[in-house]
Design a protein around this motif. Structure first.
Motif, PDB file in Angstrom:
ATOM      1  N   ILE A  93       9.954  -0.261   3.779  1.00 29.93           N
ATOM      2  CA  ILE A  93      10.320   0.034   2.380  1.00 29.93           C
ATOM      3  C   ILE A  93       9.115  -0.155   1.467  1.00 29.93           C
ATOM      4  O   ILE A  93       8.851   0.667   0.579  1.00 29.93           O
ATOM      5  CB  ILE A  93      11.489  -0.875   1.939  1.00 29.93           C
ATOM      6  N   PHE A  94       8.371  -1.222   1.714  1.00 29.30           N
ATOM      7  CA  PHE A  94       7.186  -1.490   0.900  1.00 29.30           C
ATOM      8  C   PHE A  94       6.146  -0.382   1.056  1.00 29.30           C
ATOM      9  O   PHE A  94       5.590   0.119   0.072  1.00 29.30           O
ATOM     10  CB  PHE A  94       6.580  -2.835   1.314  1.00 29.30           C
ATOM     11  N   ARG A  95       5.920   0.037   2.326  1.00 28.29           N
ATOM     12  CA  ARG A  95       4.866   1.031   2.584  1.00 28.29           C
ATOM     13  C   ARG A  95       5.260   2.418   2.088  1.00 28.29           C
ATOM     14  O   ARG A  95       4.412   3.176   1.571  1.00 28.29           O
ATOM     15  CB  ARG A  95       4.571   1.096   4.095  1.00 28.29           C
ATOM     16  N   LEU A  96       6.533   2.787   2.219  1.00 28.53           N
ATOM     17  CA  LEU A  96       6.945   4.152   1.889  1.00 28.53           C
ATOM     18  C   LEU A  96       7.301   4.339   0.420  1.00 28.53           C
ATOM     19  O   LEU A  96       7.081   5.420  -0.142  1.00 28.53           O
ATOM     20  CB  LEU A  96       8.149   4.546   2.760  1.00 28.53           C
ATOM     21  N   PHE A  97       7.822   3.286  -0.228  1.00 26.44           N
ATOM     22  CA  PHE A  97       8.351   3.471  -1.577  1.00 26.44           C
ATOM     23  C   PHE A  97       7.611   2.678  -2.659  1.00 26.44           C
ATOM     24  O   PHE A  97       7.567   3.117  -3.808  1.00 26.44           O
ATOM     25  CB  PHE A  97       9.841   3.091  -1.610  1.00 26.44           C
ATOM     26  N   ILE A  98       7.066   1.526  -2.300  1.00 27.69           N
ATOM     27  CA  ILE A  98       6.432   0.675  -3.317  1.00 27.69           C
ATOM     28  C   ILE A  98       4.924   0.865  -3.351  1.00 27.69           C
ATOM     29  O   ILE A  98       4.338   1.047  -4.418  1.00 27.69           O
ATOM     30  CB  ILE A  98       6.776  -0.810  -3.062  1.00 27.69           C
ATOM     31  N   PHE A  99       4.283   0.843  -2.186  1.00 24.89           N
ATOM     32  CA  PHE A  99       2.831   0.955  -2.132  1.00 24.89           C
ATOM     33  C   PHE A  99       2.297   2.245  -2.760  1.00 24.89           C
ATOM     34  O   PHE A  99       1.269   2.205  -3.456  1.00 24.89           O
ATOM     35  CB  PHE A  99       2.359   0.835  -0.677  1.00 24.89           C
ATOM     36  N   PRO A 100       2.941   3.410  -2.561  1.00 24.99           N
ATOM     37  CA  PRO A 100       2.412   4.638  -3.186  1.00 24.99           C
ATOM     38  C   PRO A 100       2.373   4.582  -4.716  1.00 24.99           C
ATOM     39  O   PRO A 100       1.636   5.356  -5.337  1.00 24.99           O
ATOM     40  CB  PRO A 100       3.380   5.724  -2.702  1.00 24.99           C
ATOM     41  N   ARG A 101       3.166   3.694  -5.315  1.00 31.41           N
ATOM     42  CA  ARG A 101       3.191   3.592  -6.770  1.00 31.41           C
ATOM     43  C   ARG A 101       2.104   2.671  -7.319  1.00 31.41           C
ATOM     44  O   ARG A 101       1.934   2.571  -8.536  1.00 31.41           O
ATOM     45  CB  ARG A 101       4.562   3.084  -7.236  1.00 31.41           C
ATOM     46  N   PHE A 102       1.384   1.996  -6.439  1.00 27.92           N
ATOM     47  CA  PHE A 102       0.346   1.076  -6.895  1.00 27.92           C
ATOM     48  C   PHE A 102      -0.808   1.844  -7.536  1.00 27.92           C
ATOM     49  O   PHE A 102      -1.227   2.887  -7.051  1.00 27.92           O
ATOM     50  CB  PHE A 102      -0.185   0.247  -5.726  1.00 27.92           C
ATOM     51  N   ASP A 103      -1.303   1.296  -8.618  1.00 25.99           N
ATOM     52  CA  ASP A 103      -2.449   1.881  -9.326  1.00 25.99           C
ATOM     53  C   ASP A 103      -3.676   1.016  -9.058  1.00 25.99           C
ATOM     54  O   ASP A 103      -3.757  -0.122  -9.540  1.00 25.99           O
ATOM     55  CB  ASP A 103      -2.168   1.943 -10.833  1.00 25.99           C
ATOM     56  N   PRO A 104      -4.652   1.516  -8.283  1.00 27.36           N
ATOM     57  CA  PRO A 104      -5.822   0.685  -7.965  1.00 27.36           C
ATOM     58  C   PRO A 104      -6.664   0.335  -9.182  1.00 27.36           C
ATOM     59  O   PRO A 104      -7.402  -0.651  -9.173  1.00 27.36           O
ATOM     60  CB  PRO A 104      -6.613   1.566  -6.984  1.00 27.36           C
ATOM     61  N   ASP A 105      -6.590   1.158 -10.228  1.00 24.30           N
ATOM     62  CA  ASP A 105      -7.394   0.913 -11.429  1.00 24.30           C
ATOM     63  C   ASP A 105      -6.740  -0.082 -12.388  1.00 24.30           C
ATOM     64  O   ASP A 105      -7.422  -0.822 -13.094  1.00 24.30           O
ATOM     65  CB  ASP A 105      -7.653   2.230 -12.167  1.00 24.30           C
ATOM     66  N   LYS A 106      -5.392  -0.092 -12.408  1.00 21.19           N
ATOM     67  CA  LYS A 106      -4.676  -0.973 -13.330  1.00 21.19           C
ATOM     68  C   LYS A 106      -3.564  -1.728 -12.589  1.00 21.19           C
ATOM     69  O   LYS A 106      -2.376  -1.424 -12.741  1.00 21.19           O
ATOM     70  CB  LYS A 106      -4.069  -0.161 -14.481  1.00 21.19           C
ATOM     71  N   PRO A 107      -3.937  -2.693 -11.741  1.00 19.91           N
ATOM     72  CA  PRO A 107      -2.908  -3.462 -11.016  1.00 19.91           C
ATOM     73  C   PRO A 107      -2.103  -4.342 -11.968  1.00 19.91           C
ATOM     74  O   PRO A 107      -2.636  -4.898 -12.926  1.00 19.91           O
ATOM     75  CB  PRO A 107      -3.742  -4.315 -10.054  1.00 19.91           C
ATOM     76  N   LYS A 108      -0.807  -4.445 -11.710  1.00 22.48           N
ATOM     77  CA  LYS A 108       0.050  -5.289 -12.538  1.00 22.48           C
ATOM     78  C   LYS A 108       1.299  -5.688 -11.765  1.00 22.48           C
ATOM     79  O   LYS A 108       1.664  -5.035 -10.772  1.00 22.48           O
ATOM     80  CB  LYS A 108       0.464  -4.556 -13.822  1.00 22.48           C
ATOM     81  N   GLY A 109       1.940  -6.753 -12.229  1.00 21.53           N
ATOM     82  CA  GLY A 109       3.209  -7.193 -11.659  1.00 21.53           C
ATOM     83  C   GLY A 109       3.139  -7.503 -10.172  1.00 21.53           C
ATOM     84  O   GLY A 109       2.292  -8.276  -9.706  1.00 21.53           O
TER      85      GLY A 109
END
Length: 300
Positions: free
Chosen positions: A113-129
């Protein structure tokens, strides 16, 4: 029996009266402070009155539970070295082994779930939360592993992180009333054998088979048999250390419940914060750091 019932009624009445009087006193003191202001002396009295009220409430609840469910205190702890057995598909399995598979499955599903749904939404330039939390955990694991085994941290860090998550999940299962898999000697021995396999794999990978054998004969061939015994003792030592500490915490919790009887209300829950959360974190750290230390010795 009449005396016991009489004593129970007296204890119940005294605890109820003390609790009610303490509650009234707290309310009256709070009202007085609200209108006249708080002084240092009143603050001390307020804390003392609150503590006495909490103790009276605990005694009242314990007496009520004991009288209704006829709870008895005393040392009545049953302990088994190995887990109970369950029948699945015509085969007999240890309950801790089944729970270990369930925990492993839960971790795998969460990872997907983390790899398919959460990780793609990560922003490498502006990490948050949540991204900050995950990056901090991964970076801390990588730095910790690299500080011990150097260049081999790239492959060992993910395993150590997964191992830590698995051990913490196993300990957390006790909060749900299950016997944690890490309190089963068979499970901890399997974990120790994994470390033993990694020790020899990385030792041979760094030095080759001949180099690994020669390292066991340094500084003199006389100690070669002792080095062999020392290496064989590593998984046994890791397994028994983890098993002993985890089963010890479980026994202490059962002793608290058994000795206090109906008066155990609240106390095992507070103790459980240590034995089911903080204590397993310490054991996880020790198991990981020892595994990395033994691997580092093999590649030096």
């Amino acid at each position: 029996m009449v005396k016991t019932k009489t004593l129970t009624i007296i204890e119940f009445a005294l605890s109820a009266v003390t609790f009610v009087l303490g509650l009234i006193g707290c309310c009256a003191l709070h009202s007085y402070v609200k209108h006249h202001g708080e002084t240092k002396k009143l603050k001390k009295r307020s804390k003392l009155l609150l503590a006495l009220t909490i103790i009276a409430a605990w005694f009242f609840i314990g007496t009520a539970v004991t009288s209704v469910w006829h709870g008895e205190s005393g040392l009545k702890v049953e302990f088994e070295m190995f887990s109970d057995r369950v029948e699945l598909f015509g085969f007999s399995f240890a309950q801790t082994s089944v729970l270990m598979w369930v925990i492993t499955g839960i971790v795998l599903v969460l990872c997907l779930i983390f790899r398919l749904f959460i990780f793609p939404r990560f922003d490498p330039d502006k990490p948050k939360g949540f991204q900050n939390i995950m990056e901090l955990a991964v970076e801390a694991t990588e730095n910790f592993t690299k500080g011990t085994v150097g260049d081999y941290s790239g492959t060992l860090a993910p395993y150590m992180f997964s191992l830590a998550v698995f051990m913490i999940m196993c300990a957390a299962s006790e909060l749900l009333g299950f016997r944690p898999p890490t309190s089963d000697l068979i499970v901890t021995l399997a974990m120790g054998l994994m470390t033993f396999a990694l020790i020899n794999y990385y030792g041979i990978r760094k030095k080759g088979i001949g180099g690994r054998i020669k390292s066991l004969a340094k500084p003199t061939p006389v100690i070669f048999p002792m080095k062999i015994l020392s290496d064989i003792a590593v998984p046994v030592s890791l397994a028994c250390r983890l098993f002993g500490n985890m089963i010890g915490g479980m026994i202490v919790m059962e002793l608290l419940k058994s000795v206090l009887g109906g008066y155990a209300a609240g106390i095992p829950a507070v103790a459980g914060l240590y034995f089911n959360l903080f204590h397993p974190l310490i054991q996880t750290y020790i198991f990981v750091i020892l595994s990395l230390t033994f691997i580092n010795e093999a590649i030096e």
